[in-house]
Design a protein around this motif. Sequence first.
Motif, PDB file in Angstrom:
ATOM      1  N   ASP A   1       3.774   9.208   1.147  1.00 57.42           N
ATOM      2  CA  ASP A   1       3.731   8.504   2.641  1.00 57.42           C
ATOM      3  C   ASP A   1       4.919   8.791   3.350  1.00 57.42           C
ATOM      4  O   ASP A   1       6.083   9.060   2.933  1.00 57.42           O
ATOM      5  CB  ASP A   1       3.488   7.050   2.513  1.00 57.42           C
ATOM      6  N   ILE A   2       4.608   8.701   4.615  1.00 54.59           N
ATOM      7  CA  ILE A   2       5.836   8.977   5.525  1.00 54.59           C
ATOM      8  C   ILE A   2       6.277   7.554   6.334  1.00 54.59           C
ATOM      9  O   ILE A   2       5.510   6.920   6.869  1.00 54.59           O
ATOM     10  CB  ILE A   2       5.278   9.945   6.808  1.00 54.59           C
TER      11      ILE A   2
ATOM     12  N   ALA B   1       7.828   4.504  -4.497  1.00 53.72           N
ATOM     13  CA  ALA B   1       7.033   3.698  -3.946  1.00 53.72           C
ATOM     14  C   ALA B   1       7.308   2.331  -4.479  1.00 53.72           C
ATOM     15  O   ALA B   1       7.155   1.852  -5.640  1.00 53.72           O
ATOM     16  CB  ALA B   1       5.649   3.822  -3.621  1.00 53.72           C
ATOM     17  N   ASN B   2       7.812   1.179  -3.573  1.00 57.21           N
ATOM     18  CA  ASN B   2       8.065  -0.166  -4.053  1.00 57.21           C
ATOM     19  C   ASN B   2       8.074  -1.155  -2.849  1.00 57.21           C
ATOM     20  O   ASN B   2       9.165  -1.809  -2.627  1.00 57.21           O
ATOM     21  CB  ASN B   2       9.311  -0.291  -5.086  1.00 57.21           C
TER      22      ASN B   2
ATOM     23  N   CYS C   1       4.712   2.736   8.289  1.00 54.86           N
ATOM     24  CA  CYS C   1       4.467   3.580   7.042  1.00 54.86           C
ATOM     25  C   CYS C   1       3.094   4.177   7.255  1.00 54.86           C
ATOM     26  O   CYS C   1       2.174   3.562   7.157  1.00 54.86           O
ATOM     27  CB  CYS C   1       4.826   3.153   5.751  1.00 54.86           C
ATOM     28  N   ILE C   2       3.083   5.517   6.988  1.00 55.17           N
ATOM     29  CA  ILE C   2       1.474   6.263   7.240  1.00 55.17           C
ATOM     30  C   ILE C   2       1.111   6.969   6.089  1.00 55.17           C
ATOM     31  O   ILE C   2       2.239   7.659   5.431  1.00 55.17           O
ATOM     32  CB  ILE C   2       1.266   6.942   8.665  1.00 55.17           C
ATOM     33  N   ASP C   3       0.028   7.260   5.922  1.00 50.49           N
ATOM     34  CA  ASP C   3      -0.625   7.949   4.798  1.00 50.49           C
ATOM     35  C   ASP C   3      -1.135   9.077   5.615  1.00 50.49           C
ATOM     36  O   ASP C   3      -2.248   8.870   6.305  1.00 50.49           O
ATOM     37  CB  ASP C   3      -1.405   7.266   4.056  1.00 50.49           C
TER      38      ASP C   3
ATOM     39  N   GLU D   1       0.791  -1.220   0.112  1.00 48.23           N
ATOM     40  CA  GLU D   1       0.014   0.121  -0.167  1.00 48.23           C
ATOM     41  C   GLU D   1       0.948   1.203   0.009  1.00 48.23           C
ATOM     42  O   GLU D   1       0.241   2.256  -0.322  1.00 48.23           O
ATOM     43  CB  GLU D   1      -0.837   0.039   1.299  1.00 48.23           C
ATOM     44  N   PHE D   2       2.110   1.180   0.224  1.00 46.88           N
ATOM     45  CA  PHE D   2       2.782   2.345   0.368  1.00 46.88           C
ATOM     46  C   PHE D   2       2.988   3.055  -1.211  1.00 46.88           C
ATOM     47  O   PHE D   2       2.730   2.683  -2.180  1.00 46.88           O
ATOM     48  CB  PHE D   2       4.649   1.971   0.471  1.00 46.88           C
TER      49      PHE D   2
END
Length: 169
Positions: free
Chosen positions: A106-107, A128-129, A163-165, A101-102
């Motif tokens: 995102d942080i 993002a991967n 990891c957060i959105d 979902e990254f």
Amino acid sequence: MKSSLYILFFSAILCSSFTCKKEDKTEAIQIQKPSTKIDRDSIVSYAKNYIGVPYVYAGSDPKKGFDCSGFVSYVFKNFGMTLPRSSSGYKDLGTALNPEEFKVGDILVFYGYKDRTVVGHLGIICEANGMQSKFIHASSGKVQSVTITSLDTEHYTKRFYKCIDVISK
């Protein structure tokens, strides 16, 4: 003559009072998350402008230098978002994403390199991967500046917390 002086005196008091109140109101304004959608690529593009800016403990000014949270908060503030100024403020912030979902913007939140129970580092995903993503951050390591690093390096994989959105909400 006396009445003119009194009028002038009270006018000066009223003007200075009004100015103080106006300044207080200006300082009390809080930046809130904008209602318009933020372009994730724009966040990364903006962040990349600061590659090479020196790492400075507690820094949040590109003219002097950044620490990791100073860099993240500075970048997002440019897009009208107020985020915690300390990396510890991210421990309970947001919901952890699964690697698939990254997304760019995102942080990434990491434990400290000395204490694996305390949040100690942050970065913004720029490619993002999943767990092979790359992120931009203010590094206190060898580089001592804002740089791009792969998440899949042992140093960061071992310290990865979540990891957060913060954009999509």
